[in-house]
Each structure stands twice: as structure tokens, then as C-alpha cells.
Design an enzyme around this catalytic site. Structure first.
Site, PDB file in Angstrom:
ATOM      1  N   LYS A   1       0.407   4.786   1.580  1.00 46.85           N
ATOM      2  CA  LYS A   1      -0.439   5.463   2.572  1.00 46.85           C
ATOM      3  C   LYS A   1       0.411   6.450   3.356  1.00 46.85           C
ATOM      4  O   LYS A   1       1.379   6.079   3.997  1.00 46.85           O
ATOM      5  CB  LYS A   1      -1.046   4.398   3.508  1.00 46.85           C
ATOM      6  CG  LYS A   1      -1.852   4.965   4.646  1.00 46.85           C
ATOM      7  CD  LYS A   1      -2.830   3.962   5.226  1.00 46.85           C
ATOM      8  CE  LYS A   1      -2.210   2.805   5.965  1.00 46.85           C
ATOM      9  NZ  LYS A   1      -3.207   2.019   6.707  1.00 46.85           N
TER      10      LYS A   1
ATOM     11  N   LYS B 224      -8.059   2.505  -3.123  1.00 47.66           N
ATOM     12  CA  LYS B 224      -8.491   2.337  -1.725  1.00 47.66           C
ATOM     13  C   LYS B 224      -9.260   3.598  -1.339  1.00 47.66           C
ATOM     14  O   LYS B 224      -8.681   4.669  -1.214  1.00 47.66           O
ATOM     15  CB  LYS B 224      -7.251   2.138  -0.845  1.00 47.66           C
ATOM     16  CG  LYS B 224      -7.550   1.801   0.607  1.00 47.66           C
ATOM     17  CD  LYS B 224      -7.613   0.300   0.817  1.00 47.66           C
ATOM     18  CE  LYS B 224      -7.766  -0.079   2.260  1.00 47.66           C
ATOM     19  NZ  LYS B 224      -6.534   0.061   3.036  1.00 47.66           N
TER      20      LYS B 224
ATOM     21  N   ASN C 179     -10.950  -7.403   7.343  1.00 44.00           N
ATOM     22  CA  ASN C 179     -10.166  -6.362   8.005  1.00 44.00           C
ATOM     23  C   ASN C 179     -10.020  -6.740   9.480  1.00 44.00           C
ATOM     24  O   ASN C 179     -11.014  -6.855  10.192  1.00 44.00           O
ATOM     25  CB  ASN C 179     -10.857  -5.004   7.861  1.00 44.00           C
ATOM     26  CG  ASN C 179      -9.942  -3.852   8.257  1.00 44.00           C
ATOM     27  OD1 ASN C 179      -9.023  -4.031   9.061  1.00 44.00           O
ATOM     28  ND2 ASN C 179     -10.182  -2.686   7.712  1.00 44.00           N
TER      29      ASN C 179
ATOM     30  N   GLU D 270     -14.702  -5.674   1.586  1.00 43.30           N
ATOM     31  CA  GLU D 270     -14.101  -5.755   2.922  1.00 43.30           C
ATOM     32  C   GLU D 270     -15.168  -5.948   3.995  1.00 43.30           C
ATOM     33  O   GLU D 270     -16.166  -5.233   4.023  1.00 43.30           O
ATOM     34  CB  GLU D 270     -13.336  -4.459   3.186  1.00 43.30           C
ATOM     35  CG  GLU D 270     -12.783  -4.340   4.591  1.00 43.30           C
ATOM     36  CD  GLU D 270     -12.019  -3.035   4.784  1.00 43.30           C
ATOM     37  OE1 GLU D 270     -11.081  -2.786   4.004  1.00 43.30           O
ATOM     38  OE2 GLU D 270     -12.370  -2.275   5.695  1.00 43.30           O
TER      39      GLU D 270
ATOM     40  N   GLU E  50      -6.509  -8.165   5.780  1.00 42.13           N
ATOM     41  CA  GLU E  50      -6.078  -6.762   5.797  1.00 42.13           C
ATOM     42  C   GLU E  50      -5.867  -6.277   7.231  1.00 42.13           C
ATOM     43  O   GLU E  50      -6.596  -6.667   8.129  1.00 42.13           O
ATOM     44  CB  GLU E  50      -7.154  -5.867   5.166  1.00 42.13           C
ATOM     45  CG  GLU E  50      -7.669  -6.328   3.814  1.00 42.13           C
ATOM     46  CD  GLU E  50      -8.908  -5.542   3.401  1.00 42.13           C
ATOM     47  OE1 GLU E  50      -9.139  -4.449   3.934  1.00 42.13           O
ATOM     48  OE2 GLU E  50      -9.655  -6.033   2.544  1.00 42.13           O
ATOM     49  N   SER E  51      -4.896  -5.393   7.406  1.00 37.05           N
ATOM     50  CA  SER E  51      -4.586  -4.741   8.684  1.00 37.05           C
ATOM     51  C   SER E  51      -3.856  -5.665   9.658  1.00 37.05           C
ATOM     52  O   SER E  51      -4.225  -6.826   9.838  1.00 37.05           O
ATOM     53  CB  SER E  51      -5.838  -4.209   9.398  1.00 37.05           C
ATOM     54  OG  SER E  51      -6.407  -3.163   8.668  1.00 37.05           O
TER      55      SER E  51
ATOM     56  N   GLU F 216       0.801  -1.221   0.000  1.00 41.30           N
ATOM     57  CA  GLU F 216       0.000   0.000   0.000  1.00 41.30           C
ATOM     58  C   GLU F 216       0.840   1.280   0.000  1.00 41.30           C
ATOM     59  O   GLU F 216       1.924   1.319   0.574  1.00 41.30           O
ATOM     60  CB  GLU F 216      -0.893  -0.015   1.246  1.00 41.30           C
ATOM     61  CG  GLU F 216      -1.992   1.039   1.241  1.00 41.30           C
ATOM     62  CD  GLU F 216      -3.170   0.611   2.089  1.00 41.30           C
ATOM     63  OE1 GLU F 216      -4.151   0.109   1.507  1.00 41.30           O
ATOM     64  OE2 GLU F 216      -3.114   0.749   3.318  1.00 41.30           O
TER      65      GLU F 216
END
Length: 261
Positions: free
Chosen positions: A56, A116, A186, A165, A216-217, A54
Site C-alpha cells: 500500500k 484489495k 475492519n 469485510e 484488519e486495520s 499488504e
């Protein structure tokens, strides 16, 4: 008011403004609108690492992550590292991103690009296509089943992959439909910001095998991936881990090398 509600409220205002500035017809005439897209789902299925890296700059939970890295270098670095795809944050107010970041990433690599974003309007899907995305993100927590259906079908008609998600069982049950390619779990609780890989583990059995599973995360080390692979996960979205270094591409390269050993 929780952060997600706040973001969505601001996003509605922002999208209404954008619609007035750039009509859909104009987006559909952009050069990139005719571009042949690359499937992230297909890349993940064929990969043994499954890294989606990503770009970010900041986030509501971490504030500033990195404002020094430019998108061009990050995208080239990620491609060189051998990631499966790149996620580009396009939200300005909360994440410091923009659609220009997506354009720059598109100009600098051939990776499948995920826009995103907090999608709450079909306009943003047309926009994603016009700015060079290959994949859109839909967040079950902010959409009704009907919206998920409408938005994902629109995306498919534009040859965009759809990553949906979810955060819990209820969101998963309302969302499963044939117009999705990937189901992302997530691990971050959006109300408390706490992260737990148990979320991915618990939901894995409930995701039908027709969909590519993405976690994710909170994926900040090799162990997390090794832990989740036996649960059927093929994709791993990693943002802060690479972005908080001086060279995101190099960091991703070393990570993938270690993962392959």
C-alpha cells in the site's frame, strides 16, 4: 459526503470506463485466467501466525505511506518472510495502486494474492482473476445482501476465495452466507478513521466457525495478534506497519520471527 461514498462514486465512473476499454471476453482470454488459484483461507487455517501482508503506497487516512518500494521486491520479500498471503491495493485515486501492481506481484511470488479493491461490479471480479488474484475482497458497507451473494458466487465459480469485510453487527448479519470463505473485521471506523481492536473482539462470537476469521486495520504489534488469537482469529492483515519501513519484506520477517518466539 463520507470518504467511502466518495470512493464508490468515483469507482463506478472508473469501472464503466474500464469496461469500454477492455471487454470481459478479452479478460477471459488472458493467460492468467486459466491459472490454478491458491487458497488463502486454507493457508490461514494451517498457519500459527496468519499474516496477510499488504502493499500500500498511501491511504486517505495516512496520505503517503511509502512511494519508494517497488512491488516486485515487496512481494519477494513477503514470500521470503513466510507470510500466508499478500494483499495488493489496486485503487489508483485514493491508494496509489493499480492492476499492474497485481500483475507484478503475481510474476514475482507464489503467494495467494488478494485484490484489495472497492468491488461494486461483477466485471472487477473477472478482472481480478485475469490479473492473477486468488482472493477478492467484498466490503459489506457498500453492498446489498443480494450483491454480496451474486459477487461471492461468481468468485467461487472462478475458484477465487472470498474475504468479506464488516465493521459492525448489522453488516455481519446481512452478509453471512455459504459462498464466503473468510470474514474480515475492519477495526477502523470508516467515518471517523478511529481504530479499536474492540470491534474484532465484540464481533468474534457472532461469526460462525465455518468461516476463517480475519482481523484488519490497527494491527501494528505482536500484542495485538496475541490479544486476538484467543478470540478465534486466524488471519491478520498488516499494511502500514511493514510498508512504512525501508524494507517491507525484512520488516515482515522480523515481525513473524518475534511472533513465533
Amino acid at each position: 459526503m463520507d470518504i467511502l461514498t466518495k470512493i464508490v462514486n468515483d469507482k463506478r465512473i472508473e469501472v464503466n470506463l474500464r469496461k469500454q476499454l477492455i471487454p470481459i471476453k478479452q479478460l477471459e482470454h488472458s493467460i492468467l485466467f486459466e491459472r490454478k488459484t491458491v487458497s488463502l483461507a486454507k493457508k490461514l487455517k494451517e498457519s500459527n501466525t496468519g499474516i496477510i501482508a499488504e502493499h500500500k503506497r498511501r491511504s486517505p487516512s495516512k496520505q503517503v505511506i511509502n512511494h519508494d518500494l517497488n512491488v516486485f521486491d515487496v512481494a519477494k520479500g513477503y514470500e521470503d518472510a513466510g507470510v500466508c498471503g499478500m494483499s495488493v491495493l489496486t485503487d489508483g485515486k485514493y491508494f496509489g495502486g493499480s492492476l499492474d501492481d497485481l500483475l507484478t506481484a503475481r510474476a514475482s511470488c507464489n503467494l495467494p494474492l488478494l485484490r484489495k479493491e472497492f468491488i461494486i461490479d461483477p466485471y472487477q471480479i473477472i478482472e481480478a482473476k485475469a490479473y492473477g488474484a486468488d482472493v477478492i475482497l467484498l466490503i459489506a458497507a457498500i453492498l446489498t445482501r443480494e450483491e454480496i451473494k451474486t459477487y461471492s458466487e461468481l468468485a467461487k465459480s472462478l475458484n477465487l476465495d472470498v474475504l468479506l469485510e464488516v465493521h459492525n453487527q448489522d453488516e455481519l448479519h446481512k452478509s453471512i452466507m455459504p459462498s464466503l470463505d473468510m470474514l474480515g473485521v475492519n477495526n477502523r471506523n470508516l467515518k471517523t478513521f478511529e481504530v479499536s481492536l474492540d470491534t474484532s473482539k465484540q464481533l468474534s462470537d457472532l461469526i460462525p466457525d465455518d468461516f476463517v476469521k480475519v482481523s484488519e486495520s490497527g494491527i501494528s504489534n505482536i500484542d495485538a495478534i496475541k490479544t486476538l488469537q484467543p478470540f478465534g482469529y486466524k488471519g491478520f492483515l498488516i499494511g502500514e506497519n511493514f510498508m512504512k519501513t525501508d524494507n517491507a519484506g525484512l520488516s515482515a520477517k522480523q515481525f513473524i520471527k518475534t511472533l513465533n518466539n
